[in-house]
Structure formats: structure tokens, C-alpha cells
Design a protein around this motif. Structure first.
Motif: not given
Length: 268
Positions: A245-268
Motif C-alpha cells: 500500500r505504501r508503494a501504491a500511495e507513492r505512485g510506484l506500484l498499482d494493480y491493473y486489469l489488462v485486456t486485449g483482443v487478437k484481431p480477426a484474420g490477423s494470423g498473429a
């Protein structure tokens, strides 16, 4: 900073030979900090509430995935498999859990009684699955351990179908400049149990692997205060670190929800 061999050995002691999920700081078979939005933090907290916060964190991720009936779902970093089984609420055709530690895979398999669910030992950067095997990929509080985030991103894109979705949640460094101070302040980073990945680097690796609509949303306001309150109650062995919590309050750390999509037809 420890070297790779030392970090691997530490994680094996914590998650493999040991059973971190059995510690009072977690409970219920989960290993995550929890999502505390609906919990009154003013009074005493119960073990049942703690378990509910960990389940709620999975709900955040599963909701972000928009999992549909019949989807094939993969969890990377599945631990004892409790979270993977929560995906059954969305009526998938199958759920697979991937974990680096064979002991965790064995624990998850022993507790599982649903034929749609199975667990496999393997690394996030080298997934033992065929191309386009899954429609949805999730990871809950595991990516802070990944030694090869670009490899995870590439493998995630490979095993997802075109149009497949990824969602992960964990704690990352807010910037690259924050990393040295974060490592000094928080014991888990100093020991090498966790790695201080800057969140923008993680997003960049996902985009480089072919993911589109890549976003990171801070959910720390619903994580840090609740976790710190739980730790304050003393239900944690060996002086479990309250510096998050101290690290988060000092702006060093945060908790994230990260999302992404593999595009249709990308063949990635």
C-alpha cells in the motif's frame, strides 16, 4: 537483485514444495490480493469475506473476457485450480489450467471433479497447446512472476483463435523510473519472488505480439486498502509485507486489469 536460478528456486519453495494458498493471508485455495469493493473495511474481517474478495477478483477478469457458452478457456498460472473452476459459471465447453509448478498441477487435479476441466504443467512463455486452441485466456495475479513477458504475449496470441480475448490482472510498476525504488521498498521484489514489470512495457509486448485494443485499467482503489486492512489484523505469518500500500500511495506500484483482443484474420 537475485539471478534467475535463485528466483526460480524461491518460487518453487513458495508455490511447489510449499503451499502458499494454505496461509491465512489467502485462504480458500486462492492466491491473490482480492477485490474489496463491496467489503466494509471499518470493522473486523472474516475469513469468509477474504475468500469472497479473491473470488471477486476472478469475477472482474471473467466479466472483462465476456466469456460465452461453449468457449474454450485457458488460465495461465492456475495454482490449485480454484479460480479456473469459477469459469464454469459461464458454461464453457472446456477449461484448461496451466501452471509452472508440478505440485500445484497435482493439487488442482486432485481437487477437480468436472470432466470439462484439466490442468497441465508448463511455462507461460512456452505453452504446451496447439495453435488456436482457445477462445479466452485469463491470468490472475501471476504475470508479476513471468520471466519472459514478450514470450507470454506471443504464446497467448498463438494459442488464441482470431477474435479471441485476453484478460489478466496483477500488480505492475507504474513506470520504468519507479522500479529501483519499488525494489528497495517491497520485500517480494527485492527477493525476486515478484518482478517489477513496468505496465507500459507489458502493454507494448502485447501489442507487438499482435493484440489490438490493449488497455490497462487501474483497479488499485479496490485492492490496496482492503489488503492492507487484512494484513493489519495480523492474520499473516512472518510479518507479511505491508509495503504494497505504501508503494501504491507513492505512485510506484498499482494493480491493473489488462485486456486485449487478437484481431480477426490477423494470423498473429
Amino acid at each position: 537483485m537475485t539471478d534467475r536460478a535463485e528466483r526460480d528456486a524461491l518460487r518453487r519453495r513458495m508455490y511447489g514444495e510449499g503451499d502458499l494458498a494454505a496461509l491465512p493471508v489467502f485462504a480458500g485455495g486462492f492466491i491473490n490480493f482480492g477485490y474489496w469493493r463491496d467489503v466494509d473495511l471499518a470493522g473486523e474481517l472474516t475469513t469468509e469475506q477474504r475468500v469472497a474478495t479473491q473470488e471477486a477478483l476472478y469475477d472482474v477478469v471473467l466479466d472483462a473476457l465476456a466469456t460465452r457458452p461453449g468457449d474454450r478457456v485457458l488460465e495461465v498460472g492456475s495454482g490449485r485450480g480454484v479460480g479456473a473452476r469459477l469459469a464454469l459459471r459461464h458454461d464453457p465447453s472446456l477449461v484448461r489450467g496451466l501452471d509452472l509448478e508440478p505440485e500445484q498441477v497435482a493439487r488442482a487435479a486432485a481437487a477437480n471433479d468436472d470432466p470439462r476441466v484439466a490442468f497441465t504443467c508448463g511455462a507461460a512463455h512456452d505453452m504446451p497447446f496447439a495453435d488456436a486452441s482457445f477462445d479466452r485466456l485469463l491470468s490472475v495475479e501471476a504475470a508479476q512472476h513471468f520471466e519472459d513477458v514478450p514470450g507470454f504475449a506471443r504464446e497467448g496470441a498463438r494459442v488464441l483463435v482470431d477474435g479471441g480475448r485476453l484478460a489478466l490482472t496483477t500488480f505492475f510498476a507504474t513506470t520504468a523510473a519507479a522500479v529501483p525504488e519499488l525494489v528497495r521498498l517491497v520485500r517480494s521484489f527485492a527477493r525476486g519472488l515478484d518482478l517489477a514489470h513496468p505496465v507500459d512495457d507489458v502493454l507494448g509486448h502485447l501489442r507487438a505480439a499482435g493484440f489490438a485494443d490493449v488497455t490497462a485499467t487501474s483497479i488499485g482503489e479496490h485492492v490496496w486498502r482492503g489488503l492492507d486492512r487484512w494484513l493489519e489484523l495480523g492474520l499473516h505469518p512472518n510479518g507479511w509485507d505491508r509495503a504494497y500500500r505504501r508503494a501504491a500511495e507513492r505512485g510506484l506500484l498499482d494493480y491493473y486489469l489488462v485486456t486485449g483482443v487478437k484481431p480477426a484474420g490477423s494470423g498473429a
